[in-house]
Enzyme design. Structure first.
Site, PDB file in Angstrom:
ATOM      1  CD  GLU A 152      -2.908   1.333   2.370  1.00  0.00           C
ATOM      2  OE1 GLU A 152      -2.556   0.597   3.469  1.00  0.00           O
ATOM      3  OE2 GLU A 152      -3.668   1.830   2.300  1.00  0.00           O
ATOM      4  CE  LYS A 177      -7.511   1.613   3.141  1.00  0.00           C
ATOM      5  NZ  LYS A 177      -6.544   2.260   3.752  1.00  0.00           N
ATOM      6  CB  CYS A 219      -4.932  -1.387   4.056  1.00  0.00           C
ATOM      7  SG  CYS A 219      -3.970  -1.566   5.809  1.00  0.00           S
TER       8      CYS A 219
HETATM    9  O1  LIG Z   1      -6.902  -1.799  10.382  1.00  0.00           O
HETATM   10  C1  LIG Z   1      -5.991  -1.335  10.615  1.00  0.00           C
HETATM   11  O2  LIG Z   1      -5.600  -1.502  11.766  1.00  0.00           O
HETATM   12  C2  LIG Z   1      -4.818  -0.897   9.664  1.00  0.00           C
HETATM   13  C3  LIG Z   1      -5.491  -0.195   8.648  1.00  0.00           C
HETATM   14  C4  LIG Z   1      -4.637   0.715   7.757  1.00  0.00           C
HETATM   15  O3  LIG Z   1      -3.471   0.900   8.117  1.00  0.00           O
HETATM   16  C5  LIG Z   1      -5.164   1.148   6.359  1.00  0.00           C
HETATM   17  O4  LIG Z   1      -6.242   1.066   6.061  1.00  0.00           O
HETATM   18  O5  LIG Z   1      -4.146   1.831   5.630  1.00  0.00           O
END
Ligand SMILES: O=C(O)CCC(=O)C(=O)O
Length: 283
Positions: A48, A119, A160
């Protein structure tokens, strides 16, 4: 498309980032070249936000249009040159009406953009004494599910925080996916407890492979990524995982494991769909 092979070699590139976009992209180029030369993967995954620092104040400055931006063009050229699929992590995308998205691009061996996943669930959390992050300060959410087809295998794409939403993974499973790939950047608050747990949960719930690719951990960065890029198999077993630094994880995926698990523990057909359902809504 019929399945041309049940075995697929993946290379997950856990890359260190910096504030220098060109250096970040060139690091990805070098590592992709090395992975191709040493391991001959069919599909390569990136982390990411691999071309920019991960932070709401940086997204607009580093954003690019897709597919004509600098990062897209580099990935397209590499995919074509080496005839590989590249799931290009994510980059901040400059979209319509000046909106910014956290977007994953997918490139085919002909260098064509076969998919673009924005996303869907923005990372807005506030853990007291841990981490506060609010992607919605500068990002907009995507509204589309993304499924690619590689050699006859359907693969869902999430990013993510998307992994926390089991309905999304279920919809991919319902649509026939055998794998979900999540470019991701968990952190030092949620990573230790939730990173592996979430991947094994999604794999176990849906009896498919889960693949994550994280940036390498850099303790001097403003956002410290957890690392530990991972491949979890349909039995919910960690098949391969990285440590914290820069690393290439090579995994030979045997898609026949998906069918084995689904036959031996046939929960999909045993769901009480007369009583409940996870359904996609029309937009
Ligand atoms: O869900 C999480 O704990 C981390 C999510 C995250 O870092 C993101 O979505 O970039």
């Amino acid at each position: 498309m019929s399945k041309t092979s049940n075995i697929m070699r993946l290379a997950l590139l856990q890359l260190k980032g910096s504030k220098d976009k060109v250096a970040n992209v060139q690091n990805a180029v070098t590592k992709i070249e090395a992975a191709v030369k040493e391991h001959k993967p069919r599909l390569i995954t990136l982390p990411e936000c691999f071309n920019a620092p991960y932070g709401t104040k940086y997204f607009r400055e580093y954003s690019e249009t897709i597919p004509d931006g600098y990062t897209s063009q580099q990935l397209s050229n590499l995919a074509r040159k080496h005839q590989v699929y590249i799931v290009g992590g994510t980059i901040p995308e400059l979209g319509e009406n000046d909106a910014i998205y956290n977007t994953c691009t997918v490139w085919s061996p002909t260098g064509d953009l076969v998919a673009k996943h924005r996303k869907m669930h923005l990372f807005d959390i506030d853990v007291k004494g841990g981490i506060r992050f609010k992607e919605s300060e500068t990002l907009s959410a995507g509204n589309d599910f993304t499924i690619i087809n590689v050699d006859g295998h359907k693969i869902g794409i999430g990013i993510c925080y998307d992994i926390r939403f089991e309905e999304m993974a279920r919809l991919y499973r319902n649509a026939g996916c055998e794998m979900i790939i999540y470019p991701a950047a968990f952190n030092m608050t949620t990573g230790p407890l939730h990173w592996e747990l979430l991947q094994r949960s999604r794999a176990n719930d849906n009896q498919l492979f889960v693949v994550t690719t994280s940036p390498a951990r850099d303790t001097s960065a403003e956002y410290v990524a957890y690392g530990h890029s991972m491949v979890v198999n349909p039995w919910a077993k960690v098949q391969q995982s990285a440590s914290e630094g820069e690393e290439i994880v090579v995994a030979d995926i045997d898609f026949s494991e998906v069918e084995q698990v689904r036959q031996q523990i046939p929960v999909f057909g045993q769901r009480r769909l007369d009583l409940y359902a996870t359904e996609r809504k029309a937009k």
